[in-house]
Scaffold this motif. Structure first.
Motif, PDB file in Angstrom:
ATOM      1  N   VAL A  68      -5.891  50.211  32.608  1.00  0.00           N
ATOM      2  CA  VAL A  68      -5.664  51.548  33.167  1.00  0.00           C
ATOM      3  C   VAL A  68      -5.310  52.479  32.010  1.00  0.00           C
ATOM      4  CG1 VAL A  68      -4.212  52.910  34.714  1.00  0.00           C
ATOM      5  CG2 VAL A  68      -4.882  50.599  35.360  1.00  0.00           C
ATOM      6  N   PRO A  69      -6.031  53.588  31.861  1.00  0.00           N
ATOM      7  CA  PRO A  69      -5.752  54.506  30.740  1.00  0.00           C
ATOM      8  C   PRO A  69      -4.332  55.063  30.795  1.00  0.00           C
ATOM      9  CG  PRO A  69      -7.791  55.106  31.858  1.00  0.00           C
ATOM     10  CD  PRO A  69      -7.126  54.051  32.692  1.00  0.00           C
ATOM     11  N   LEU A  70      -3.711  55.153  29.642  1.00  0.00           N
ATOM     12  CA  LEU A  70      -2.375  55.724  29.519  1.00  0.00           C
ATOM     13  C   LEU A  70      -2.493  57.242  29.485  1.00  0.00           C
ATOM     14  CD1 LEU A  70       0.621  55.086  29.142  1.00  0.00           C
ATOM     15  CD2 LEU A  70       0.221  55.012  26.691  1.00  0.00           C
ATOM     16  N   LEU A  71      -1.680  57.903  30.280  1.00  0.00           N
ATOM     17  CA  LEU A  71      -1.745  59.356  30.445  1.00  0.00           C
ATOM     18  C   LEU A  71      -0.553  60.014  29.784  1.00  0.00           C
ATOM     19  CD1 LEU A  71      -2.937  61.857  32.001  1.00  0.00           C
ATOM     20  CD2 LEU A  71      -1.385  61.244  33.830  1.00  0.00           C
ATOM     21  N   ASP A  72      -0.820  61.050  29.028  1.00  0.00           N
ATOM     22  CA  ASP A  72       0.244  61.874  28.460  1.00  0.00           C
ATOM     23  C   ASP A  72       0.312  63.140  29.300  1.00  0.00           C
ATOM     24  OD1 ASP A  72       2.003  63.393  26.990  1.00  0.00           O
ATOM     25  OD2 ASP A  72       0.694  63.598  25.249  1.00  0.00           O
ATOM     26  N   LEU A  73       1.298  63.204  30.188  1.00  0.00           N
ATOM     27  CA  LEU A  73       1.393  64.357  31.089  1.00  0.00           C
ATOM     28  C   LEU A  73       1.647  65.662  30.352  1.00  0.00           C
ATOM     29  CD1 LEU A  73       3.275  62.981  34.196  1.00  0.00           C
ATOM     30  CD2 LEU A  73       0.933  63.762  34.052  1.00  0.00           C
ATOM     31  N   ALA A  74       2.185  65.585  29.151  1.00  0.00           N
ATOM     32  CA  ALA A  74       2.424  66.805  28.384  1.00  0.00           C
ATOM     33  C   ALA A  74       1.110  67.507  28.046  1.00  0.00           C
ATOM     34  CB  ALA A  74       3.202  66.480  27.113  1.00  0.00           C
ATOM     35  N   PRO A 103       0.460  50.149  37.905  1.00  0.00           N
ATOM     36  CA  PRO A 103      -0.993  50.033  38.035  1.00  0.00           C
ATOM     37  C   PRO A 103      -1.440  49.054  39.118  1.00  0.00           C
ATOM     38  CG  PRO A 103      -0.242  48.890  36.070  1.00  0.00           C
ATOM     39  CD  PRO A 103       0.954  49.617  36.637  1.00  0.00           C
ATOM     40  N   THR A 104      -0.504  48.315  39.708  1.00  0.00           N
ATOM     41  CA  THR A 104      -0.856  47.397  40.794  1.00  0.00           C
ATOM     42  C   THR A 104      -0.692  48.042  42.171  1.00  0.00           C
ATOM     43  OG1 THR A 104       1.373  46.457  40.969  1.00  0.00           O
ATOM     44  CG2 THR A 104      -0.131  45.423  39.386  1.00  0.00           C
ATOM     45  N   ASN A 105      -0.306  49.312  42.222  1.00  0.00           N
ATOM     46  CA  ASN A 105      -0.063  50.011  43.479  1.00  0.00           C
ATOM     47  C   ASN A 105      -1.390  50.453  44.106  1.00  0.00           C
ATOM     48  OD1 ASN A 105       0.865  51.514  45.612  1.00  0.00           O
ATOM     49  ND2 ASN A 105       2.147  52.868  44.401  1.00  0.00           N
ATOM     50  N   VAL A 106      -2.139  49.473  44.586  1.00  0.00           N
ATOM     51  CA  VAL A 106      -3.457  49.734  45.174  1.00  0.00           C
ATOM     52  C   VAL A 106      -3.339  50.552  46.453  1.00  0.00           C
ATOM     53  CG1 VAL A 106      -5.530  48.624  46.115  1.00  0.00           C
ATOM     54  CG2 VAL A 106      -4.376  47.638  44.134  1.00  0.00           C
ATOM     55  N   PHE A 120      -8.355  62.000  51.530  1.00  0.00           N
ATOM     56  CA  PHE A 120      -9.174  63.093  50.999  1.00  0.00           C
ATOM     57  C   PHE A 120     -10.660  62.759  50.917  1.00  0.00           C
ATOM     58  CE2 PHE A 120      -4.879  63.785  49.235  1.00  0.00           C
ATOM     59  CZ  PHE A 120      -4.622  64.992  49.852  1.00  0.00           C
ATOM     60  N   GLY A 121     -11.027  61.542  51.303  1.00  0.00           N
ATOM     61  CA  GLY A 121     -12.433  61.166  51.274  1.00  0.00           C
ATOM     62  C   GLY A 121     -12.999  61.105  49.868  1.00  0.00           C
ATOM     63  N   LEU A 122     -12.176  60.705  48.914  1.00  0.00           N
ATOM     64  CA  LEU A 122     -12.594  60.641  47.515  1.00  0.00           C
ATOM     65  C   LEU A 122     -12.378  59.235  46.956  1.00  0.00           C
ATOM     66  CD1 LEU A 122     -10.895  63.909  46.195  1.00  0.00           C
ATOM     67  CD2 LEU A 122     -13.333  63.565  46.613  1.00  0.00           C
ATOM     68  N   HIS A 123     -13.144  58.918  45.937  1.00  0.00           N
ATOM     69  CA  HIS A 123     -12.883  57.713  45.155  1.00  0.00           C
ATOM     70  C   HIS A 123     -11.631  58.013  44.326  1.00  0.00           C
ATOM     71  CE1 HIS A 123     -13.563  54.214  42.669  1.00  0.00           C
ATOM     72  NE2 HIS A 123     -13.435  54.976  41.612  1.00  0.00           N
ATOM     73  N   THR A 124     -10.781  57.040  44.100  1.00  0.00           N
ATOM     74  CA  THR A 124      -9.569  57.271  43.320  1.00  0.00           C
ATOM     75  C   THR A 124      -9.527  56.355  42.109  1.00  0.00           C
ATOM     76  OG1 THR A 124      -8.363  55.737  44.757  1.00  0.00           O
ATOM     77  CG2 THR A 124      -8.166  58.089  45.249  1.00  0.00           C
ATOM     78  N   GLU A 125      -8.936  56.862  41.039  1.00  0.00           N
ATOM     79  CA  GLU A 125      -8.731  56.098  39.813  1.00  0.00           C
ATOM     80  C   GLU A 125      -7.292  56.298  39.358  1.00  0.00           C
ATOM     81  OE1 GLU A 125     -10.669  54.062  37.961  1.00  0.00           O
ATOM     82  OE2 GLU A 125     -12.396  54.256  39.308  1.00  0.00           O
ATOM     83  N   ALA A 126      -6.698  55.234  38.860  1.00  0.00           N
ATOM     84  CA  ALA A 126      -5.315  55.288  38.373  1.00  0.00           C
ATOM     85  C   ALA A 126      -5.262  55.716  36.917  1.00  0.00           C
ATOM     86  CB  ALA A 126      -4.663  53.915  38.526  1.00  0.00           C
TER      87      ALA A 126
END
Length: 105
Positions: free
Chosen positions: A14-20, A59-62, A72-78
């Motif tokens: 799962v890609p690491l996100l920098d919220l900043a 990342p295991t919170n499926v 929302f009827g969308l595909h989701t990615e973590a």
């Protein structure tokens, strides 16, 4: 910690996100479902095509991905985050805290 986040990124892919790096005020309002955000402790960040990207620390919170996808009827990615506390941003607080953080810098 950064080491734990790096480990999770490698272990779960799962890609690491920098919220900043994100302007949280630009999150599409229609995806800020407070009930789902509080239930799962996640934050929808942006969409690209028919995919909704969701910042999450687990990342295991499926079930979070499934709930947002169904709602929302969308595909989701973590996207993996671990820095809400350090940035003054928390899914429960939403955009207001993020804006306060940026104004303090």
């Amino acid at each position: 910690s950064k080491a734990l986040a790096d480990f999770c990124e490698l272990e779960y892919g799962v890609p690491l996100l920098d919220l900043a790096a994100f302007d949280l005020s630009e999150i599409p309002q229609k995806y800020l479902n407070q009930k789902l955000i509080e239930k799962h402790h996640v934050l929808p960040i942006y969409t690209q095509g028919h995919t909704l990207y969701i910042a999450m620390s687990d990342p295991t919170n499926v079930s979070a991905l499934e709930d947002f996808g169904f709602s929302f009827g969308l595909h989701t990615e973590a996207l993996l985050y671990g820095l809400f506390q350090h940035m003054g941003v928390h899914p429960r607080a939403g955009r207001k805290s993020a804006q306060q953080h940026h104004s303090q810098q």
